[in-house]
Every structure is written in structure tokens, then in C-alpha cells.
Design a protein around this motif. Structure first.
Motif, PDB file in Angstrom:
ATOM      1  N   LYS A   1       0.079  10.830 -11.123  1.00  0.00           N
ATOM      2  CA  LYS A   1       0.116  11.758 -11.218  1.00  0.00           C
ATOM      3  C   LYS A   1       0.322  13.267 -11.423  1.00  0.00           C
ATOM      4  N   ALA A   2       1.067  13.356 -11.338  1.00  0.00           N
ATOM      5  CA  ALA A   2       2.104  14.414 -11.311  1.00  0.00           C
ATOM      6  C   ALA A   2       3.139  13.985 -13.122  1.00  0.00           C
ATOM      7  N   ASN A   3       3.268  13.362 -13.503  1.00  0.00           N
ATOM      8  CA  ASN A   3       3.516  12.372 -14.879  1.00  0.00           C
ATOM      9  C   ASN A   3       4.973  12.825 -14.603  1.00  0.00           C
ATOM     10  N   LEU A   4       5.467  11.970 -13.412  1.00  0.00           N
ATOM     11  CA  LEU A   4       7.178  12.266 -12.555  1.00  0.00           C
ATOM     12  C   LEU A   4       7.297  10.923 -12.991  1.00  0.00           C
ATOM     13  N   GLN A   5       7.987  10.410 -13.400  1.00  0.00           N
ATOM     14  CA  GLN A   5       8.962   8.942 -14.554  1.00  0.00           C
ATOM     15  C   GLN A   5       8.980   9.106 -12.403  1.00  0.00           C
ATOM     16  N   VAL A   6       9.268   7.454 -12.440  1.00  0.00           N
ATOM     17  CA  VAL A   6       9.630   6.441 -11.223  1.00  0.00           C
ATOM     18  C   VAL A   6      10.865   5.252 -11.802  1.00  0.00           C
TER      19      VAL A   6
ATOM     20  N   GLU B   1       1.484  -1.566 -12.611  1.00  0.00           N
ATOM     21  CA  GLU B   1      -0.053  -1.716 -13.207  1.00  0.00           C
ATOM     22  C   GLU B   1      -1.295  -1.071 -12.508  1.00  0.00           C
ATOM     23  N   ARG B   2      -1.155  -0.698 -11.587  1.00  0.00           N
ATOM     24  CA  ARG B   2      -2.002  -0.323 -10.377  1.00  0.00           C
ATOM     25  C   ARG B   2      -2.434   1.306 -10.965  1.00  0.00           C
ATOM     26  N   ALA B   3      -1.329   1.765 -11.084  1.00  0.00           N
ATOM     27  CA  ALA B   3      -0.639   3.519 -11.256  1.00  0.00           C
ATOM     28  C   ALA B   3      -1.037   3.294 -12.378  1.00  0.00           C
ATOM     29  N   LYS B   4      -0.884   2.721 -13.996  1.00  0.00           N
ATOM     30  CA  LYS B   4      -1.732   2.592 -15.583  1.00  0.00           C
ATOM     31  C   LYS B   4      -2.516   2.873 -15.364  1.00  0.00           C
ATOM     32  N   GLN B   5      -3.232   2.354 -14.570  1.00  0.00           N
ATOM     33  CA  GLN B   5      -4.668   1.597 -14.777  1.00  0.00           C
ATOM     34  C   GLN B   5      -5.693   3.053 -14.113  1.00  0.00           C
ATOM     35  N   SER B   6      -4.914   3.405 -13.505  1.00  0.00           N
ATOM     36  CA  SER B   6      -6.337   4.647 -12.554  1.00  0.00           C
ATOM     37  C   SER B   6      -5.394   5.751 -12.695  1.00  0.00           C
ATOM     38  N   VAL B   7      -4.313   6.034 -13.710  1.00  0.00           N
ATOM     39  CA  VAL B   7      -4.239   7.927 -14.310  1.00  0.00           C
ATOM     40  C   VAL B   7      -3.737   7.233 -15.475  1.00  0.00           C
ATOM     41  N   PRO B   8      -4.277   6.865 -16.370  1.00  0.00           N
ATOM     42  CA  PRO B   8      -4.038   6.504 -18.096  1.00  0.00           C
ATOM     43  C   PRO B   8      -3.299   7.301 -18.966  1.00  0.00           C
ATOM     44  N   ASN B   9      -2.686   8.856 -17.905  1.00  0.00           N
ATOM     45  CA  ASN B   9      -2.573  10.043 -19.032  1.00  0.00           C
ATOM     46  C   ASN B   9      -0.789   9.639 -18.753  1.00  0.00           C
ATOM     47  N   TRP B  10       0.044   8.647 -17.552  1.00  0.00           N
ATOM     48  CA  TRP B  10       1.028   9.187 -17.752  1.00  0.00           C
ATOM     49  C   TRP B  10       1.554   8.289 -18.102  1.00  0.00           C
ATOM     50  N   THR B  11       2.613   9.169 -18.943  1.00  0.00           N
ATOM     51  CA  THR B  11       3.248   9.035 -19.903  1.00  0.00           C
ATOM     52  C   THR B  11       5.081   8.175 -19.895  1.00  0.00           C
ATOM     53  N   ALA B  12       5.865   8.990 -17.998  1.00  0.00           N
ATOM     54  CA  ALA B  12       7.345   8.613 -18.021  1.00  0.00           C
ATOM     55  C   ALA B  12       7.194   7.471 -17.768  1.00  0.00           C
TER      56      ALA B  12
ATOM     57  N   ALA C   1       0.870  -0.929   0.091  1.00  0.00           N
ATOM     58  CA  ALA C   1       0.255   0.327   0.051  1.00  0.00           C
ATOM     59  C   ALA C   1       0.837   1.503  -0.110  1.00  0.00           C
ATOM     60  N   GLU C   2       1.738   1.532   1.095  1.00  0.00           N
ATOM     61  CA  GLU C   2       2.926   2.496   0.661  1.00  0.00           C
ATOM     62  C   GLU C   2       3.757   2.972  -0.929  1.00  0.00           C
ATOM     63  N   LEU C   3       3.815   1.707  -1.224  1.00  0.00           N
ATOM     64  CA  LEU C   3       4.668   1.862  -2.599  1.00  0.00           C
ATOM     65  C   LEU C   3       3.639   2.453  -2.959  1.00  0.00           C
ATOM     66  N   ASP C   4       1.983   1.780  -3.241  1.00  0.00           N
ATOM     67  CA  ASP C   4       1.841   1.855  -3.958  1.00  0.00           C
ATOM     68  C   ASP C   4       0.947   3.804  -4.364  1.00  0.00           C
ATOM     69  N   GLU C   5       1.138   3.899  -3.573  1.00  0.00           N
ATOM     70  CA  GLU C   5       1.046   5.133  -3.100  1.00  0.00           C
ATOM     71  C   GLU C   5       1.858   6.209  -3.397  1.00  0.00           C
ATOM     72  N   LEU C   6       2.968   6.038  -3.428  1.00  0.00           N
ATOM     73  CA  LEU C   6       4.148   6.670  -3.956  1.00  0.00           C
ATOM     74  C   LEU C   6       4.345   6.767  -5.639  1.00  0.00           C
ATOM     75  N   VAL C   7       3.989   5.679  -5.697  1.00  0.00           N
ATOM     76  CA  VAL C   7       3.856   5.857  -7.537  1.00  0.00           C
ATOM     77  C   VAL C   7       2.589   6.325  -7.724  1.00  0.00           C
ATOM     78  N   TRP C   8       1.489   5.944  -7.086  1.00  0.00           N
ATOM     79  CA  TRP C   8       0.599   6.485  -7.745  1.00  0.00           C
ATOM     80  C   TRP C   8       0.721   8.537  -7.380  1.00  0.00           C
ATOM     81  N   LEU C   9       1.218   9.041  -6.524  1.00  0.00           N
ATOM     82  CA  LEU C   9       0.731  10.186  -6.243  1.00  0.00           C
ATOM     83  C   LEU C   9       2.430  11.318  -7.720  1.00  0.00           C
ATOM     84  N   ALA C  10       3.547  10.413  -7.770  1.00  0.00           N
ATOM     85  CA  ALA C  10       4.205  10.489  -8.607  1.00  0.00           C
ATOM     86  C   ALA C  10       3.488  10.399 -10.155  1.00  0.00           C
TER      87      ALA C  10
END
Length: 547
Positions: free
Chosen positions: A339-344, A362-373, A328-337
Motif C-alpha cells: 500500500k505504501a509502494n515499499l519494496q519487500v 500474489e495476494r498483494a499484487k492482486q489487491s494493490v495493483p499500483n504496487w510497482t516496487a 495471515a501475518e505475512l500477508d498483512e505485512l506485505v500488504w501494508l508495504a
């Protein structure tokens, strides 16, 4: 060749073999530079006709030009800081560690903290970990901290433990552990996040110190043919302003010889929020300095047995390693990044940690489809086939370190077993499955010489030629694949393939002159090859020639 009818070259390099890494013109004889860019590559006679009489001409006498080497993951600041401390890389016993420390103390009588790095118990004649009492022989009155080569374990002397208030009653911190004796007393060995209990007490370097350290390390990198380093030097919000300031002052003064892409470890949501705020104020750091990805650590190292595995370690069945985040902690950090379209880019070595990272992506790409980094996994060592398939589908870049293999091949199967090792360091398989790979060193964990990295990628042997034929030889790369790893591969990982990685008209004039073709010589010759010259933006930065 596509010459410009208007721009005239300021410098021409000719009578060379130029390995361009550009499929449209793989090999050329001459190259024209205009300002900091490549104007054209082609035949000697064609390039010569472009130049005016006052253009500089350099006859390379048949030497070889390759694109500038690009280390996709290292720690430039830590490497430079290590030059100020005790070099423990030659120690082959705890006794030698003590001797090296004592010699340093005698030579540095005013040094308040005795800090060293590079010991490796796997290289000791007797495989044993040092203790606080060993380091007490270095100094009983001054704090001593010696970090293992991997950077995931340190040993502290009694004075350092006392200053950190670490005793038998001190609990293990989240994501870390304190080794203890039979009575519960600390042995001095601190793992992962527990290292911060003593490291945080080391006086913070001044910005003057940081500039001196970075200046020295960046020139040392240029001497290895590195024109770009992607370095994990922004470590937490607390030191962000000072470290970024040191880099900016060097770059603004023209004292940063190479290009630096700054990876930032921001381990909490608050740290990440502070970092994103700082980035808003610096949309352009200039031609030598750029912001890179958010860098997170999902686990530790194989050597320290803190890499997070699905099954217990074969040679330590009481542990599976140490995940540094919950899912859950890792998911949150990746998701926050995202959302800012920041590479991780996440450090993950063990198969359990890799599973966690792939799931977060996988979860971040599903919830933030415009994450292009482009998401990245750093190290990506103990993989499983299903991980590689999902990485290919998600476009995850693997930041690999071939230079690890000469060390790790001697103990990896003891750690993880023969079955898990089948897909360990699976570079060729990654390529065949469409996974983009980038070459790095993790320096100072290993040497950042990219020619040594190429040797390891091609042979999968140590520097004595063991084992014969290579360790899991089906994963060896061809010489050209190995060169691409440290050029086009690293440029792609950083979203910089339009300006770096190949010697193509319009791209930055970052290149290296070598005495021979690294893709044609016997691989062992790479271990002895020395760079003739390094150019960044068309300017020679090694050997250093003052302006």
C-alpha cells in the motif's frame, strides 16, 4: 562513445581492458570521469582528445576495470561488530570454541559480555552442538553468547540464561525454541526468536560505537571491491533512530567510503508504521546512503534445521523447520508495504517458506495493483519448479548467495534429500525462466569477497575443488553471468540500474581495478586475486588515500 561537447573530464583511465557490462559497448580501452559520473568510454585515442591539459591521467598498464561490485544482501553492522568479539570461524570442535573464548577473556578482562560468532557444527570433527556447560568454561561469572555461523542459533552459558530468567519452566517464544535436556532444563541452545531472550540484554552500542564499527567495516568492504552494499542494519523500530543516525553522521562527514542501501527489518505492523513515518522525514539521504526494502524473515536456516520445509528433514524427521509467521501475518505485512509502494525482500530458504512468500506477493499484487516496487526473495534455496514459474510471472527477484554452496553442498542433501536438492540453488534454471537474480553474501554468514562468490557461481565447488565437476553442475553460471550477478543484477534488484551496474556514460563512476580479467582466468585463480583499487564516484577509496 558519446562525448559531451561541454563537460570536460577531470580524470582519464587508459591502457586498460574495461569490461563495461553494457551490451552496446562490451569492452573498451579507456574511460573519462567528470565529477562523480562516467563521461565516456571508448578507445584510448578518442578519450584522450576529450581531456584538457590539467585532467589527471592514469595509465593502468593493461589491468582490467569492471563495474563496482554490489552485494545485494549482507549485514555490514553485524560484520563490524563481529570484529570486536570472538571469531569462532576457525573452531573445528567444541573444545576449540572454549579455547578461543578463554583466550578472548584473558585478552579482554574488562569485557562485561563475551560475544562470539562463526561456529559451525557441520565443520566439527565430531558433529555435536555446544551447551551452556561448555560456555561456562569460558566464563562462569560473565554472560557468554556464541552465535552459529548462520545467525539462526546461539548457545548461551548459565550466567546468560540466569540473567534472561530462562529455566525449565520458560515457554518457547512464538517463532523460536529452547533446546532442553531430559529433565526439561535448557541446554543453552536457543533457536530463532528465542535468541532475543538473551540478546536483548546485551548493552546497546552508543552512536559513537556504531560509527566506529561501521567505519571499519565499510573500509573492509571497499578493500574487497564492493562499491555498494545492500545491508540489513535497520533492525526494528527500537534502534532505528540510533542506527540511522550513525550512518547519516558518517555519510554527512564524508567518512562512508562506499554506498549503502539500508534494508530494514520491521517484524510487526507497528514497527513498519514507525519506519514508514521516519522515511517521510528523510526523502534524500545523500549520494552514499539510500533506503532499501522492508526485509522480513519467513524461516530460519538449513544448517540449523529451522528453514521451513514442506516435508520433514531427512536427517531430523521430527521437524519440518520453523516458519516465523503465519500466512495471515505475512500477508498483512506485505500488504501494508505494498500500500505504501515499499519494496519487500523476504528471507525464505525452505520450500514451505518460499510457498508462503510467493503466495503473499500474489495476494498483494492482486489487491494493490499500483504496487510497482520489485518484490524479492532472499536466499531462495530449496525451490520447486512451480515456485520458479510463479516467480517469473510475478517479476520476483531472487537474491541468491553463491558463496553458500561451498559450505552447504556437504550437508544439503542429508538435510532435504536428493529429490528436493534437484531444484536447490537453481541459479541457471532461474535465468532460463526469466527470473532476475542478484548476488550477495549474507556476510558475516559467509565471506563477502565477490570474487569468491563468482568462483562458487562458476564452479559450484568448495575451495578445495570438491566435488569434481561441481555440485549439480547444470546450475553453474558462466563467468560473465557470475560477474553480472554482482553488478547489473544487484543494481536491478534495488531499482538502481539507471545509475549503477555497468560502465556507461552518465552512470556513477563506481568501478574496480583488477590485475586480470575475472571472466577469462581459470576459476580457481579468483580465490587468490586481490583488488588493485576501488573507486566510488570517481574517488579512490581503496587503497585508502586521505584527502
Amino acid at each position: 562513445m558519446t562525448p559531451s561537447p561541454i563537460i570536460k573530464p577531470t580524470r582519464i583511465f587508459y591502457n586498460a581492458k574495461i569490461i563495461t557490462l553494457d551490451p552496446s559497448l562490451p569492452v573498451a580501452k579507456a574511460m573519462a570521469i567528470a565529477g562523480d559520473r562516467i563521461l565516456a568510454v571508448g578507445k584510448d585515442e578518442d578519450i584522450s582528445t576529450l581531456a584538457s591539459r590539467d585532467a589527471e591521467r592514469e595509465d593502468l598498464g593493461g589491468q582490467v576495470i569492471v563495474p563496482g561490485f554490489n552485494d545485494s544482501h549482507m549485514h555490514l553492522l553485524s560484520w563490524g561488530q563481529g570484529m570486536d568479539g570472538v571469531d569462532l570461524t576457525t573452531a573445528r570442535s567444541v573444545g576449540e570454541m572454549i579455547r578461543l573464548g578463554q583466550e578472548f577473556v584473558r585478552s579482554n578482562p574488562r569485557q562485561d559480555w563475551i560475544v562470539g560468532r562463526g561456529w559451525n557444527d557441520e565443520s566439527f570433527l565430531t558433529n555435536t552442538l555446544p551447551t551452556r556447560y561448555d560456555l561456562d568454561q569460558v566464563s562462569a561469572s560473565r554472560p557468554v553468547i556464541f552465535t552459529r555461523v548462520c545467525g539462526h542459533i546461539c548457545v548461551a552459558n548459565s550466567r546468560a540464561l540466569e540473567m534472561a530468567c530462562i529455566d525449565a519452566n520458560t515457554p518457547d517464544p512464538p517463532g523460536g525454541s529452547i533446546d532442553r535436556g531430559d529433565a526439561g532444563e535448557p541446554t543453552g541452545i536457543l533457536r530463532e526468536n528465542a535468541m532475543a531472550l538473551v540478546r536483548d540484554l546485551i548493552p546497546t552500542p552508543t552512536i559513537t560505537d556504531l560509527k566506529r564499527i561501521l567505519h571499519r567495516a565499510s573500509h573492509a568492504a571497499a578493500a574487497q571491491g564492493l562499491t555498494t552494499v545492500q545491508t540489513n542494519d535497520l533492525d526494528g523500530a527500537a534502534t532505528l533512530t540510533m542506527r540511522l543516525g550513525a550512518y547519516r553522521q558518517l555519510a554527512d562527514a564524508g567518512e562512508l567510503p562506499i554506498r549503502v542501501n539500508l534494508q530494514a527489518t520491521m517484524p510487526t505492523p507497528n514497527d513498519l508504521a514507525a519506519y514508514l513515518e521516519v522515511r517521510k522525514y528523510y526523502p534524500d539521504l545523500g549520494p552514499h546512503l539510500t533506503f532499501g526494502p522492508l526485509k522480513l524473515l519467513a524461516d530460519g536456516s538449513l544448517g540449523a534445521r529451522t528453514a521451513a520445509l514442506t516435508h520433514p528433514y531427512r536427517d531430523a524427521p521430527d521437524t519440518c523447520g520453523m516458519p516465523l509467521y503465519t500466512q495471515a501475518e505475512l500477508d498483512e505485512l506485505v500488504w501494508l508495504a505494498a500500500k505504501a509502494n515499499l519494496q519487500v525482500a523476504v528471507h525464505a530458504i525452505g520450500d514451505h517458506a518460499i510457498e508462503m512468500v510467493v503466495a503473499s506477493y500474489e495476494r498483494a499484487k492482486q489487491s494493490v495493483p499500483n504496487w510497482t516496487a520489485r518484490p524479492r526473495i532472499i536466499h531462495c534455496q530449496i525451490t520447486r519448479p512451480q515456485h520458479l514459474a510463479r516467480m517469473g510471472a510475478l517479476g520476483i527477484v531472487a537474491d541468491i548467495q553463491p558463496i553458500f554452496v561451498p559450505t552447504d553442498l556437504h550437508f544439503a542433501e542429508e538435510r532435504v534429500g536428493t529429490t528436493s536438492a534437484e531444484y536447490a540453488y537453481a541459479w541457471k534454471t532461474m535465468s532460463q525462466m526469466g527470473i532476475h537474480t542478484a548476488g550477495g553474501s549474507d556476510c558475516p554468514v559467509e565471506n563477502c569477497n565477490p570474487l569468491w562468490g563468482m568462483h562458487a557461481a562458476i564452479t559450484r565447488q568448495d575451495r578445495e575443488g570438491n566435488p569434481q565437476g561441481g555440485w549439480h553442475p547444470r546450475e553453474r553460471l558462466t563467468p560473465m553471468e557470475a560477474l553480472a550477478l554482482f553488478t547489473t543484477g544487484s543494481a536491478y534488484a534495488a531499482h538502481e540500474e539507471a545509475v549503477k551496474g555497468s560502465l556507461t556514460a552518465g552512470k556513477l563512476a563506481d568501478f574496480v581495478v583488477l590485475p586480470a580479467d575475472p571472466t577469462q582466468i581459470a576459476p580457481d585463480e579468483l580465490l587468490h586475486m586481490r583488488v588493485t583499487a576501488t573507486y566510488v564516484g570517481g574517488r579512490q577509496v581503496f587503497p585508502h588515500t586521505p584527502d
